[in-house]
Design an enzyme around this catalytic site. Structure first.
Site, PDB file in Angstrom:
ATOM      1  N   CYS A  57      20.443   8.148 -13.425  1.00  0.00           N
ATOM      2  CA  CYS A  57      20.093   8.043 -12.012  1.00  0.00           C
ATOM      3  C   CYS A  57      20.822   9.100 -11.185  1.00  0.00           C
ATOM      4  O   CYS A  57      22.004   8.934 -10.858  1.00  0.00           O
ATOM      5  CB  CYS A  57      20.427   6.634 -11.500  1.00  0.00           C
ATOM      6  SG  CYS A  57      20.092   6.425  -9.736  1.00  0.00           S
ATOM      7  N   CYS A  93      22.043   7.931  -7.790  1.00  0.00           N
ATOM      8  CA  CYS A  93      23.277   7.127  -7.834  1.00  0.00           C
ATOM      9  C   CYS A  93      24.496   8.008  -8.106  1.00  0.00           C
ATOM     10  O   CYS A  93      25.537   7.828  -7.485  1.00  0.00           O
ATOM     11  CB  CYS A  93      23.227   6.088  -8.957  1.00  0.00           C
ATOM     12  SG  CYS A  93      21.664   5.249  -9.158  1.00  0.00           S
ATOM     13  N   ASP A  94      24.380   8.938  -9.032  1.00  0.00           N
ATOM     14  CA  ASP A  94      25.574   9.589  -9.571  1.00  0.00           C
ATOM     15  C   ASP A  94      25.682  11.088  -9.294  1.00  0.00           C
ATOM     16  O   ASP A  94      26.703  11.698  -9.622  1.00  0.00           O
ATOM     17  CB  ASP A  94      25.631   9.357 -11.100  1.00  0.00           C
ATOM     18  CG  ASP A  94      25.732   7.876 -11.431  1.00  0.00           C
ATOM     19  OD1 ASP A  94      26.390   7.149 -10.675  1.00  0.00           O
ATOM     20  OD2 ASP A  94      25.130   7.442 -12.437  1.00  0.00           O
TER      21      ASP A  94
END
Ligand code: NAP
Length: 320
Positions: free
Chosen positions: A136, A139-140
């Site tokens: 992701c 997300c990261d």
């Protein structure tokens, strides 16, 4: 099913969609029961810092899910540690059986079983998940400011993730197993115009290198088997997602990838009284906050359905 327990709202799945549905249904005095499944908390329990959940500058994914569960319990939802093994949607109330032998007869069902990232299946990939290996970029990606990363895949997700990662990384390698991308032409044109992205055609990631963090990837040329190494600080796997919908196969309308079809601006499915929320019905956004939003919608729609009957169910054929 004489020993089955009658419930007004049964929620299957315990990600942000499920817990939010439970919070709203409990606050509507519907006494919801939520079956948590094998991985309570869902996909967020395998991430580390989350920095895009509104209200928290930074929160650990597992902590966020524990807090959601606590909030659901606090407002009166019953969280059950069990796995649903079968569901009969042919008549209402819906019969649901669990691994422990528990059985329910549910007036409404909210499906929040989520989806999981498809992984390459390498031992090194599993070992370094959360330590440089991610599925992701939203997300990261932030954690790779000024670094070099690789993205695997040739679809729209891989291409969009590669482009998104150029906001942080100084260099992004896109590794694809064929000589042609599956992504749409607009995305391809944008990708090709991005000077920070280098494409590696006919290449498969054979191994992720590094002990406690990602240090590189070993690539194998899919035409002649030649091996090479790329030095990278992170690896993003973007080879698709798999929705958890096996339980409902043949009982609910699904698209050709197995995602549950719902009516536009609604969480209603092809079966009246059954609602779907979160990644199990969403291949577009896949965010905790969008899943939570849909969980809220599902609980409100279940409440309306219980109060007003089948007439309150939006026709899913409008989605076709
Ligand atoms: P996808 O379209 O199924 O693409 C998956 C990619 O991963 C393919 O290029 C595939 O290679 C590759 N792949 C699969 N298994 C692999 C493996 N084991 N090793 C290496 N590569 C592998 O998945 P997606 O990109 O996640 O997209 C899913 C759906 O959402 C699609 O319909 C997509 O169009 C849609 N989507 C749309 C948007 C948008 O419209 N903005 C954004 C994201 C996603 P091959 O090409 O060789 O099969």
């Amino acid at each position: 099913m004489s020993d089955a327990r009658a419930v007004k709202v049964l929620i299957i799945g315990s990600g942000p969609a499920g817990y939010t549905a439970a919070i709203y249904a409990a606050r509507a005095a519907l006494d919801p029961v939520l079956i948590e499944g094998l991985q309570p908390g869902g996909q967020l329990t395998i991430t580390t810092e989350v920095e895009n959940w509104p209200g928290d500058v930074s929160v650990q994914g597992p902590d966020l899910m524990v807090r959601m569960a606590e909030q659901a319990r606090h407002v009166g939802a019953e969280l059950v540690s069990d796995m649903v093994t079968s569901v009969d949607l042919s008549k209402r109330p819906f019969a649901v059986a669990c691994d422990s032998g528990a059985r329910f007869l549910a007036e409404t069902l909210i499906i929040c079983t989520g989806a999981s990232a498809r992984w390459l299946g390498l031992a090194s990939e599993t070992r370094l998940r959360g330590y440089g290996v991610s599925a992701c970029a939203t997300c990261d990606g932030f954690f790779f400011r000024g670094k070099t990363v690789a993205v695997v895949g040739g679809g729209n997700t891989a291409v969009e993730e590669a482009m998104f990662l150029t906001n942080f990384a100084q260099k992004v390698h896109l590794v694809h197993r064929r000589g042609e991308l599956r992504a749409d032409k607009t995305n391809q044109a944008r990708l090709m115009a991005n000077p920070k992205i280098e494409l590696h055609w006919h290449a498969e990631v054979e191994d992720v290198l590094g002990e406690s963090g990602v240090e590189g990837v070993r690539l194998r040329d899919t035409r002649d088997g030649t091996l090479s190494e790329l030095k990278v600080d992170g690896l993003f796997v973007a080879i698709g997602h798999v929705p958890a919908t096996e339980l409902f196969a043949g009982q609910l309308a699904m698209d050709d990838e197995g995602y549950i079809v719902k009516a536009p601006d609604s969480t209603t499915t092809s079966v009246k009284g059954v609602f779907a929320a979160g990644d199990v019905t969403d291949k577009q956004y896949r965010q905790a906050v969008t899943a939570a939003g849909m969980g809220c919608m599902a609980a409100l729609e279940a409440e309306r359905f219980i109060a007003h009957g089948v007439g309150a169910h939006v026709d899913v054929s409008a989605a076709a």
